[in-house]
Design a protein around this motif. Structure first.
Motif, mmCIF file in Angstrom:
data_model
loop_
_atom_site.group_PDB
_atom_site.id
_atom_site.type_symbol
_atom_site.label_atom_id
_atom_site.label_comp_id
_atom_site.label_asym_id
_atom_site.label_seq_id
_atom_site.Cartn_x
_atom_site.Cartn_y
_atom_site.Cartn_z
ATOM 1 N N GLY A 181 38.514 -6.110 53.692
ATOM 2 C CA GLY A 181 38.422 -4.994 54.627
ATOM 3 C C GLY A 181 37.578 -3.835 54.166
ATOM 4 N N GLY A 182 36.860 -4.001 53.077
ATOM 5 C CA GLY A 182 36.010 -2.938 52.562
ATOM 6 C C GLY A 182 34.771 -2.712 53.418
ATOM 7 N N PRO A 183 34.047 -1.612 53.167
ATOM 8 C CA PRO A 183 32.870 -1.285 53.963
ATOM 9 C C PRO A 183 31.662 -2.146 53.594
ATOM 10 C CG PRO A 183 33.137 0.317 52.201
ATOM 11 C CD PRO A 183 34.335 -0.595 52.138
ATOM 12 N N GLY A 184 30.755 -2.305 54.558
ATOM 13 C CA GLY A 184 29.512 -3.008 54.282
ATOM 14 C C GLY A 184 29.208 -4.071 55.315
ATOM 15 N N THR A 185 28.009 -4.629 55.224
ATOM 16 C CA THR A 185 27.538 -5.646 56.159
ATOM 17 C C THR A 185 26.682 -6.650 55.412
ATOM 18 O OG1 THR A 185 27.462 -4.030 57.965
ATOM 19 C CG2 THR A 185 26.224 -6.064 58.276
ATOM 20 N N LEU A 186 26.781 -7.914 55.784
ATOM 21 C CA LEU A 186 25.900 -8.954 55.268
ATOM 22 C C LEU A 186 24.777 -9.156 56.275
ATOM 23 C CD1 LEU A 186 28.531 -11.547 53.991
ATOM 24 C CD2 LEU A 186 27.224 -9.899 52.638
ATOM 25 N N PHE A 187 23.532 -9.039 55.804
ATOM 26 C CA PHE A 187 22.399 -9.052 56.714
ATOM 27 C C PHE A 187 21.810 -10.449 56.885
ATOM 28 C CE2 PHE A 187 22.350 -4.637 55.034
ATOM 29 C CZ PHE A 187 22.695 -4.013 56.233
ATOM 30 N N ARG A 188 21.617 -10.834 58.143
ATOM 31 C CA ARG A 188 21.037 -12.144 58.458
ATOM 32 C C ARG A 188 19.556 -12.212 58.109
ATOM 33 N NH1 ARG A 188 23.614 -11.197 63.578
ATOM 34 N NH2 ARG A 188 25.554 -12.370 63.786
ATOM 35 N N ASP A 189 18.877 -11.069 58.127
ATOM 36 C CA ASP A 189 17.425 -11.060 57.945
ATOM 37 C C ASP A 189 17.006 -10.738 56.515
ATOM 38 O OD1 ASP A 189 18.423 -8.494 58.222
ATOM 39 O OD2 ASP A 189 16.741 -7.754 59.415
ATOM 40 N N GLU A 190 17.950 -10.710 55.582
ATOM 41 C CA GLU A 190 17.635 -10.471 54.174
ATOM 42 C C GLU A 190 17.819 -11.785 53.434
ATOM 43 O OE1 GLU A 190 18.186 -6.193 52.407
ATOM 44 O OE2 GLU A 190 19.812 -7.463 51.701
#
Length: 264
Positions: A162-171
């Motif tokens: 539940g921590g902050p952040g995002t995994l990017f599809r374009d990286e």
């Protein structure tokens, strides 16, 4: 062999220290603070670096440090100059982040095209190391993971909780297991190879794909991971699709660089 490991307290540095010690090296390691039995040294302090290298008289120097411009660029130049002064073999760890990103893989002949300050600092470090010691090995590597201790693995676990952040599809990167990278660095140190070498994993994956692999490895639900695009986040300039062509490394190294699907 007397070996100086600059950045021994880091993720890669700690694994490299263990492998080098197991291989019979007499390892002296540095850290920013006196932790883990390592010598506290500021790599931007030329007098301190010179005093340490003069005292250790290493045959081999690894530089796996990273940080702001003073550490990544100025510190790398200082370490290279002092290592050259005692005739030590230098293995310098660089990064794929000095490339801007494109759909086709980068070879060792592709010049840096940094779009971030960190990438520019690492490009400047390569320029300095090459000028000071043309016989040095400069290893351009990618996202380092392994043994549940990597920064990305820690980040993914935090997202799952539940921590902050995002995994990017374009990286997109070519992740490499820390054990493989450390073994490759030791192998290169014992070789006559000079110049730039891409050492990364054989599979190019997006950060969200990699995150899902890690989640499954921990028996967690990968659908719980937040996924997005860098264009939706205000992150500033950053390299996106950065793939390293590792065909030269595969021809030079005996060390097998495992696919991320095996090691996550």
């Amino acid at each position: 062999m007397s070996t100086l490991l600059v950045g021994a307290s880091g993720f890669l540095g700690s694994v490299l220290a263990r492998q080098a010690t197991a291989a019979g090296h007499a390892v002296v390691g540095t850290a920013t603070t006196a932790t883990g039995g390592w010598v506290p040294v500021d790599v931007t302090d030329r007098k301190a670096v010179r005093a340490l290298i003069s005292a250790v008289r290493p045959k081999l120097v690894f530089n796996s440090t990273w940080g702001d411009w003073r550490v990544s660029a100025d510190g790398a130049a200082t370490v290279a100059a002092e290592a050259a002064a005692v005739g030590a073999r230098l293995v310098h760890v660089s990064t794929d982040a000095l490339h801007a990103g494109r759909p086709t893989p980068y070879t060792e002949d592709d010049p840096p095209t940094p779009v971030s300050l960190y990438g520019a600092a690492k490009a400047a470090a390569e320029t300095a190391v090459t000028a000071i010691d043309p016989s040095a090995v400069i290893v351009r590597t990618s996202l380092i993971y392994g043994n549940g201790e990597g920064r990305f693995e820690t980040f993914v676990r935090g997202l799952l909780d539940g921590g902050p952040g995002t995994l990017f599809r374009d990286e997109i990167r070519c992740p490499i297991h820390v054990d493989d990278l450390a073994a490759a660095l030791l192998e290169l140190a014992d070789s006559r190879f000079a110049g730039v070498l891409n050492v990364a994993g054989p599979e190019a994956v997006s950060r969200d794909e990699f995150g899902r692999l890690i989640a499954r490895a921990y028996g967690r639900d990968p659908s719980a991971l937040p996924v997005g695009l860098t264009t939706d986040a205000d992150l500033g300039p950053r390299p996106l699709d950065v793939r390293l062509d590792t065909s030269l490394a595969r021809s030079v190294l005996r060390t097998r660089l495992r696919p991320v699907s095996e090691g996550a």
